[in-house]
Scaffold this motif. Structure first.
Motif, PDB file in Angstrom:
ATOM      1  N   ALA A 137      93.602 139.258  35.439  1.00  0.00           N
ATOM      2  CA  ALA A 137      94.638 140.111  34.845  1.00  0.00           C
ATOM      3  C   ALA A 137      96.055 139.585  35.126  1.00  0.00           C
ATOM      4  CB  ALA A 137      94.503 141.533  35.369  1.00  0.00           C
ATOM      5  N   GLY A 138      96.150 138.448  35.822  1.00  0.00           N
ATOM      6  CA  GLY A 138      97.455 137.863  36.121  1.00  0.00           C
ATOM      7  C   GLY A 138      98.252 138.625  37.155  1.00  0.00           C
ATOM      8  N   MET A 139      97.569 139.231  38.135  1.00  0.00           N
ATOM      9  CA  MET A 139      98.239 140.130  39.079  1.00  0.00           C
ATOM     10  C   MET A 139      98.404 139.519  40.473  1.00  0.00           C
ATOM     11  SD  MET A 139      96.474 143.688  37.777  1.00  0.00           S
ATOM     12  CE  MET A 139      97.410 144.735  38.886  1.00  0.00           C
ATOM     13  N   ASN A 140      98.188 138.213  40.594  1.00  0.00           N
ATOM     14  CA  ASN A 140      98.493 137.458  41.825  1.00  0.00           C
ATOM     15  C   ASN A 140      97.838 138.036  43.086  1.00  0.00           C
ATOM     16  OD1 ASN A 140     100.301 135.787  40.311  1.00  0.00           O
ATOM     17  ND2 ASN A 140     101.855 137.391  40.493  1.00  0.00           N
ATOM     18  N   PRO A 141      96.521 138.196  43.104  1.00  0.00           N
ATOM     19  CA  PRO A 141      95.894 138.736  44.317  1.00  0.00           C
ATOM     20  C   PRO A 141      95.794 137.692  45.419  1.00  0.00           C
ATOM     21  CG  PRO A 141      94.209 138.118  42.742  1.00  0.00           C
ATOM     22  CD  PRO A 141      95.536 137.907  42.044  1.00  0.00           C
ATOM     23  N   ILE A 142      95.818 138.159  46.654  1.00  0.00           N
ATOM     24  CA  ILE A 142      95.488 137.349  47.823  1.00  0.00           C
ATOM     25  C   ILE A 142      94.305 138.044  48.496  1.00  0.00           C
ATOM     26  CG2 ILE A 142      96.261 136.457  50.052  1.00  0.00           C
ATOM     27  CD1 ILE A 142      99.140 136.651  49.002  1.00  0.00           C
ATOM     28  N   VAL A 143      93.162 137.373  48.543  1.00  0.00           N
ATOM     29  CA  VAL A 143      91.981 137.930  49.204  1.00  0.00           C
ATOM     30  C   VAL A 143      91.994 137.443  50.640  1.00  0.00           C
ATOM     31  CG1 VAL A 143      89.469 138.074  49.198  1.00  0.00           C
ATOM     32  CG2 VAL A 143      90.715 137.998  47.037  1.00  0.00           C
ATOM     33  N   ALA A 144      92.018 138.378  51.580  1.00  0.00           N
ATOM     34  CA  ALA A 144      92.260 138.006  52.973  1.00  0.00           C
ATOM     35  C   ALA A 144      91.443 138.866  53.922  1.00  0.00           C
ATOM     36  CB  ALA A 144      93.757 138.143  53.299  1.00  0.00           C
ATOM     37  N   GLY A 145      91.503 138.496  55.187  1.00  0.00           N
ATOM     38  CA  GLY A 145      90.827 139.269  56.229  1.00  0.00           C
ATOM     39  C   GLY A 145      89.527 138.617  56.626  1.00  0.00           C
ATOM     40  N   ASN A 146      88.426 139.375  56.565  1.00  0.00           N
ATOM     41  CA  ASN A 146      87.115 138.836  56.923  1.00  0.00           C
ATOM     42  C   ASN A 146      86.676 137.722  55.990  1.00  0.00           C
ATOM     43  OD1 ASN A 146      87.007 140.719  58.956  1.00  0.00           O
ATOM     44  ND2 ASN A 146      85.787 142.176  57.795  1.00  0.00           N
ATOM     45  N   VAL A 165      94.261 141.990  48.916  1.00  0.00           N
ATOM     46  CA  VAL A 165      92.926 142.595  48.796  1.00  0.00           C
ATOM     47  C   VAL A 165      92.163 142.295  50.081  1.00  0.00           C
ATOM     48  CG1 VAL A 165      90.875 142.802  47.364  1.00  0.00           C
ATOM     49  CG2 VAL A 165      93.034 142.089  46.327  1.00  0.00           C
ATOM     50  N   VAL A 166      91.812 143.347  50.833  1.00  0.00           N
ATOM     51  CA  VAL A 166      91.323 143.154  52.203  1.00  0.00           C
ATOM     52  C   VAL A 166      89.998 143.884  52.413  1.00  0.00           C
ATOM     53  CG1 VAL A 166      91.905 143.318  54.658  1.00  0.00           C
ATOM     54  CG2 VAL A 166      93.731 143.099  52.966  1.00  0.00           C
ATOM     55  N   GLU A 167      88.994 143.149  52.872  1.00  0.00           N
ATOM     56  CA  GLU A 167      87.746 143.759  53.336  1.00  0.00           C
ATOM     57  C   GLU A 167      87.954 144.261  54.760  1.00  0.00           C
ATOM     58  OE1 GLU A 167      83.454 142.302  55.037  1.00  0.00           O
ATOM     59  OE2 GLU A 167      84.283 141.171  53.356  1.00  0.00           O
ATOM     60  N   LEU A 168      87.567 145.504  55.025  1.00  0.00           N
ATOM     61  CA  LEU A 168      87.828 146.118  56.330  1.00  0.00           C
ATOM     62  C   LEU A 168      86.557 146.729  56.913  1.00  0.00           C
ATOM     63  CD1 LEU A 168      91.145 147.925  55.389  1.00  0.00           C
ATOM     64  CD2 LEU A 168      90.932 145.934  56.868  1.00  0.00           C
ATOM     65  N   SER A 169      86.308 146.447  58.182  1.00  0.00           N
ATOM     66  CA  SER A 169      85.173 147.037  58.887  1.00  0.00           C
ATOM     67  C   SER A 169      85.614 148.300  59.626  1.00  0.00           C
ATOM     68  CB  SER A 169      84.609 146.037  59.897  1.00  0.00           C
ATOM     69  OG  SER A 169      85.531 145.847  60.964  1.00  0.00           O
TER      70      SER A 169
END
Length: 472
Positions: A137-146, A165-169
Motif C-alpha cells: 500500500a506504499g505505507m513504509n512499514p518497518i517490521v521489527a522486534g522478535n 509493525v511489532v510482534e510482542l510477547s
C-alpha cells in the motif's frame, strides 16, 4: 519511564546480553546514561561483552553480584525472558526502581506510529503479513522486534511517515509502563507460559497491557471468536475493530459464506470488511489465501483488520493474501519423500498451536511431538489426536503425550529416547516417522511444547528437523 534523554548521567542496569539487551544498552549509553550490563552467563559465553566494553559500557558476567541493584540505580531494563523472581529484579522492585523491557524504551524513541501484535499463536505470521500489506500500500512499514530489525535500533531509525509493525510477547508486554500503540491486536489466548506467569490471570493481564494506555483515537483489533478477547472489551478505551470466522459482524472483518451461481451446492467463503457506515468491501475468496489451515484464515482476517485500521485500501489486499507463503517454522513445507509430505511446525510450542496445525490437514498425519515439560497434561489434544495415524514422541513430555495419544486411540505410538544428543534424538524421530508414513501421508513436526529441554530455540529444533528430512 522517562524519555531516554532524561537518564543522562543516571545509572541504568540492563539485565541480559541477548540481542535486545545489547541494543538497548547501546541506545541508553548514546543518550548519556551510565549503563551496566549484567548476564549470568560466563564471560566466554558472552561474545557481545567486548563490543559493549569498547564503547565504555560496563559488563558483568557470571552471575548477579551483591550490590548490582542499589538506591542509586534509576532504571532496570531486563530481557523479557528473565523471570521477575530473580534477585536483581526482586531487589529493584523492593527499592521502587522501575523495571521495564526493551519495548518501553523503544516506544519513547519511536517517531513512527506503532502497531503491536500479540497472541498465543500466529504472531509472527500475522506481523509479517501486515508488513507485506502495508508495503504493497506504499505505507513504509518497518517490521521489527522478535522478527526483523532489533526494536530499539528500528525505533531510532523510524520517521513519522513510517509504520512500526511489532510482534510482542506476554513477556515483553508485562514490562511496559507508558507503551501506547496506535493499533493493538490480540489474536487469541491459549494456556501457555504458565511457568513464567504463574497462572492464566497474570498471562492474560500481561497481554491486555497492549490496550491499557490506548484512547479513543487508537484501534484495538480483536478476535471476536475468542472468549478471552471479548471479555476484555469493557476495559478497552480504543475503538474496536473485530474479526470473526464464525459471525457476520455489524462492523469489522469476517468470513461470509455464499453460493456460487451456476453450480450445485458449491459454497464459497469470502473475506468481507464492513465499516461503521455499513459499507462493505469483498476482500478475497478464502480459497485464494496462500497459506493452508483454518488458523491462517484467522491470521489473514487479523492482518486485514490491522492494515485497514492503518489506512490501507481493503480492495487492494487480495494480492498479498494470495502471494504470501508463510514464515519459517510455521507449518512450513519441507519436502516430499517417498510420496509423503513433510512439514516443519516447530513454532507450535503449546497444545492449541498443534491442534490448529492438525486441523489443517485432511490426509493421514504422522505427528512428531514433545519437548519441555511446563506442567500441562495435554488433554486439549485429545479430540484431535484421534485422527492421527501415528505419534512419535520425544523430550520431557514424551510419556504424557504417549498417554493422551493412547486415550485417543492412536494405534502406533513410538517414544524416542533422550539418552543421545538432541540432534540425534530428533533425527531418530524423523527416521521412525518416515518408516510409519506411506505415500499420501503427512509427516508433521508440531511439538506442542517449548524446545528448551533439548534445544536452544524452536528455530534450532526446526532447522535440525529439516536437515534430517533432507538426509532421509
Amino acid at each position: 519511564m522517562k524519555h531516554p534523554d532524561e537518564y543522562r548521567g543516571e545509572e541504568v542496569v540492563v539485565l541480559g546480553l541477548a540481542k535486545s539487551g545489547v541494543q538497548v544498552a547501546k541506545v541508553l549509553h548514546e543518550h548519556g546514561a551510565v549503563v551496566t550490563v549484567n548476564d549470568k552467563k560466563e564471560r566466554d559465553q558472552s561474545p557481545e561483552a567486548s563490543e559493549l566494553e569498547s564503547l565504555g559500557i560496563s559488563v558483568i558476567c557470571g552471575g548477579h553480584p551483591e550490590g548490582l541493584i542499589h538506591p542509586g540505580v534509576s532504571l532496570v531494563v531486563k530481557n523479557p525472558g528473565i523471570p521477575y523472581s530473580v534477585p536483581p529484579v526482586q531487589k529493584a522492585m523492593e527499592l521502587g526502581i522501575e523495571v521495564v523491557t526493551e519495548v518501553e524504551v523503544a516506544y519513547h524513541l519511536c517517531a513512527a506510529p506503532m502497531i503491536g501484535i500479540t497472541g498465543s499463536n500466529g504472531k509472527t505470521t500475522t506481523t509479517t503479513w501486515v508488513g507485506r500489506m502495508l508495503d504493497a500500500a506504499g505505507m513504509n512499514p518497518i517490521v521489527a522486534g522478535n522478527i526483523g530489525t532489533p526494536l530499539c535500533q528500528a525505533a531510532q531509525e523510524a520517521h513519522d511517515d513510517n509504520w512500526m509493525v511489532v510482534e510482542l510477547s506476554s513477556f515483553q508486554l508485562k514490562g511496559t509502563k507508558e507503551f501506547r500503540p496506535k493499533i493493538g491486536c490480540l489474536l487469541n489466548v491459549a494456556e501457555t507460559h504458565l511457568d513464567y506467569h504463574g497462572g492464566m490471570e497474570d498471562y492474560i493481564a500481561s497481554k491486555a497491557k497492549l490496550f491499557e494506555r490506548q484512547g479513543p483515537s487508537d484501534t484495538a483489533v480483536l478476535n471476536w471468536d475468542d472468549p478471552v478477547c471479548r471479555e476484555l472489551v469493557p476495559y478497552i478505551k480504543a475503538g474496536i475493530l473485530p474479526f470473526s470466522m464464525t459471525e457476520e459482524l455489524v462492523q469489522g472483518v469476517f468470513v461470509r459464506p455464499s453460493f456460487v451461481q451456476g453450480t450445485e451446492d458449491d459454497l464459497k467463503r469470502v473475506i468481507v470488511y464492513r465499516d461503521y457506515s455499513e459499507s462493505e468491501t469483498e476482500i478475497a475468496d478464502v480459497d485464494t489465501i496462500g497459506l493452508p489451515g483454518r488458523f491462517n484464515v484467522e491470521n489473514a482476517l487479523a492482518a486485514c483488520g490491522i492494515a485497514i485500521a492503518a489506512g490501507a485500501d481493503p480492495a487492494g489486499l487480495a494480492e498479498v493474501l494470495a502471494n504470501f507463503r508463510g514464515v519459517e517454522h510455521r507449518l512450513e513445507y519441507v519436502a516430499d519423500k517417498a510420496g509423503a509430505a513433510y512439514y516443519n511446525n516447530s513454532k507450535a510450542t503449546n497444545s492449541k498451536a498443534t491442534s490448529m496445525a492438525l486441523a489443517s490437514f485432511r490426509k493421514p498425519v504422522v505427528l512428531i511431538a514433545g519437548g519441555l515439560d511446563r506442567g500441562s497434561d495435554y488433554m486439549e489434544l485429545l479430540p484431535v489426536l484421534g485422527g492421527v495415524k501415528a505419534l512419535v514422541a520425544l523430550g520431557q513430555t514424551k510419556d504424557k503425550l504417549a498417554a493422551v495419544a493412547g486415550m485417543a486411540g492412536v494405534k502406533r505410538i513410538i517414544s524416542v529416547d533422550n539418552g543421545e544428543s538432541a540432534a540425534a534424538v530428533l533425527q531418530e524421530a524423523v527416521r521412525e516417522a518416515s518408516a510409519l508414513a506411506e505415500a499420501g501421508d503427512i509427516v508433521l513436526l508440531s511439538p506442542a511444547c517449548a524446545s528448551w529441554d533439548m534445544f536452544t530455540s524452536y528455530e534450532e529444533r526446526g532447522r535440525i528437523f529439516k536437515e534430517a528430512v533432507h538426509n532421509l
